[in-house]
Motif scaffolding. Structure first.
Motif, PDB file in Angstrom:
ATOM      1  N   GLU A  70       0.818  -1.210   0.000  1.00  0.00           N
ATOM      2  CA  GLU A  70       0.000   0.000   0.000  1.00  0.00           C
ATOM      3  C   GLU A  70       0.852   1.260   0.000  1.00  0.00           C
ATOM      4  OE1 GLU A  70      -3.327   0.107  -0.377  1.00  0.00           O
ATOM      5  OE2 GLU A  70      -3.113  -2.051  -0.670  1.00  0.00           O
ATOM      6  N   ASP A  71       2.159   1.105   0.216  1.00  0.00           N
ATOM      7  CA  ASP A  71       3.048   2.271   0.217  1.00  0.00           C
ATOM      8  C   ASP A  71       3.268   2.823  -1.186  1.00  0.00           C
ATOM      9  OD1 ASP A  71       3.393   2.272   2.951  1.00  0.00           O
ATOM     10  OD2 ASP A  71       5.171   1.000   2.901  1.00  0.00           O
ATOM     11  N   ILE A  94       5.800  -5.466  -6.559  1.00  0.00           N
ATOM     12  CA  ILE A  94       5.653  -4.440  -5.523  1.00  0.00           C
ATOM     13  C   ILE A  94       4.268  -3.793  -5.535  1.00  0.00           C
ATOM     14  CG2 ILE A  94       8.098  -3.855  -5.349  1.00  0.00           C
ATOM     15  CD1 ILE A  94       7.534  -1.434  -7.123  1.00  0.00           C
ATOM     16  N   LYS A  95       3.522  -3.951  -6.635  1.00  0.00           N
ATOM     17  CA  LYS A  95       2.204  -3.329  -6.678  1.00  0.00           C
ATOM     18  C   LYS A  95       1.288  -4.020  -7.673  1.00  0.00           C
ATOM     19  CE  LYS A  95      -0.876  -0.320  -5.501  1.00  0.00           C
ATOM     20  NZ  LYS A  95      -1.384  -0.338  -4.108  1.00  0.00           N
ATOM     21  N   ILE A 138       2.810   7.416 -10.311  1.00  0.00           N
ATOM     22  CA  ILE A 138       2.858   6.625  -9.079  1.00  0.00           C
ATOM     23  C   ILE A 138       3.576   7.419  -7.993  1.00  0.00           C
ATOM     24  CG2 ILE A 138       3.928   4.588  -8.009  1.00  0.00           C
ATOM     25  CD1 ILE A 138       3.280   3.004 -10.465  1.00  0.00           C
ATOM     26  N   LYS A 139       3.056   7.336  -6.780  1.00  0.00           N
ATOM     27  CA  LYS A 139       3.706   8.005  -5.648  1.00  0.00           C
ATOM     28  C   LYS A 139       4.216   6.978  -4.648  1.00  0.00           C
ATOM     29  CE  LYS A 139       3.319  11.729  -2.257  1.00  0.00           C
ATOM     30  NZ  LYS A 139       2.521  12.863  -1.761  1.00  0.00           N
TER      31      LYS A 139
END
Length: 265
Positions: free
Chosen positions: A55-56, A217-218, A96-97
C-alpha cells in the motif's frame, strides 16, 4: 445426584481426558507451532524473492496518450501508403507516488486486459517501462515523491473509434493550459465511459509493477470505463485529457512531444 456432584463429575472426566492424552495434545500443539513457524519462514522467503503488493506504492493518475497518427489507418512512407500500426492505439501514462521511507525502483510491469484491448504496437524511450526488464528504463521514485512514466504496450481502441463522430464528442470544446490538454464538457466524459462499457465486454485492466528482476511491488486494478474529466489523484483515467488530444489531432493541432508533459507532472 445433586448439581454439584454432576459438575464435579464433568470436571473429573475432563481432567482424566487431559491426563490420558497429555502426550498426544502436547505433540499436536508442538506440530501446530512448527507449521506456523515454517509457514512464516516460507512466506517471508517468498516475499523476499517474488515480492508482494504494498500500500506504500499508490497509483495517482492514468492517461491514454494517443499516437500522432491515431486516426490514420494508413500513413505515407517513402512515397508509399503503408499500414499504420499505431492506428487507434494509445499508450498508458501512469503517475505513481512512493509513500514509504525508502527509495523504490520500478523495473518492469505486466498487464492483464480483455483480448479486444490488446495491441501489438509498442513504444520505448527514457520514460518507458517494458514487460521485459532488459528493455525497460529503470524508474526511480524517491521516498515521498511521485514519478510519471509510460507503459510500453499499446491499448487497442478500435472499438471506440465511432465515438469520435458522435454529437457527444463533437460538442465538447478542448483547450490547452501549460501543455496540458483539457476538455470543457464533462458530459462527454460520461458519454465516453458509457460507450466503452457498451462496446467492450470487459474493460477491466490489471497492472502488476515489479522492482529488481520481476519482484512484485504493486497490483492495481481499474476499469477503462471509469474515467474523469481531469486528473485528480484518485487513481482513475484522465479521459478529459485523452478526448481533448483527439480533438487536437482532428484539427492538426496536436503536439505529441508536449502531450506527454512528463517533466511537469
Amino acid at each position: 445426584m445433586n448439581i454439584i456432584d454432576k459438575v464435579n463429575k464433568v470436571k473429573y472426566k475432563i481432567k482424566s481426558f487431559f491426563i490420558k492424552n497429555y502426550s498426544f495434545l502436547f505433540g499436536l500443539l508442538a506440530t501446530v507451532a512448527s507449521i506456523i513457524v515454517i509457514y512464516d519462514f516460507l512466506e517471508k522467503k517468498y516475499i523476499n524473492i517474488y515480492g508482494s503488493n504494498t500500500e506504500d506504492i499508490q497509483v495517482l493518475n492514468l492517461t491514454l496518450i494517443p499516437h500522432r497518427y491515431f486516426l490514420d489507418k494508413e500513413i505515407i512512407s517513402t512515397n508509399l501508403k503503408v499500414r499504420n500500426d499505431f492506428y487507434a492505439t494509445a499508450n498508458i501514462l501512469v503517475t505513481i507516488k512512493n509513500y514509504s521511507d525508502k527509495k523504490v525502483f520500478i523495473s518492469s510491469y505486466t498487464i492483464k486486459k480483455d483480448k479486444d484491448l490488446m495491441s501489438t504496437a509498442t513504444s520505448g524511450g527514457k520514460f518507458t517501462i517494458d514487460i521485459n526488464p532488459h528493455k525497460s528504463t529503470l524508474q526511480t521514485i524517491n521516498a515521498g515523491e511521485k514519478k510519471t512514466f509510460f507503459l510500453s504496450q499499446g491499448i487497442n481502441l478500435k472499438k471506440i473509434m465511432p465515438f469520435f463522430n458522435t454529437k457527444d464528442f463533437k460538442d465538447a470544446i478542448y483547450f490547452k493550459h501549460d501543455d496540458y490538454y483539457m476538455i470543457s464538457n464533462t458530459n462527454s466524459i460520461k458519454a465516453f465511459n458509457n460507450y466503452i462499457d457498451k462496446v467492450y465486454n470487459d474493460s477491466k485492466i490489471e497492472l502488476f509493477f515489479y522492482s529488481n528482476y520481476k519482484k512484485l511491488i504493486k497490483i492495481y486494478e481499474l476499469k477503462l470505463s471509469d474515467g474523469y474529466a481531469i486528473a485528480n489523484g484518485d487513481g482513475k483515467f484522465d479521459h478529459g485529457s485523452f478526448l481533448a488530444m483527439i480533438h487536437a489531432i482532428k484539427k492538426d493541432e496536436y503536439d505529441y512531444g508536449k502531450a506527454i508533459y512528463l517533466e511537469k507532472r
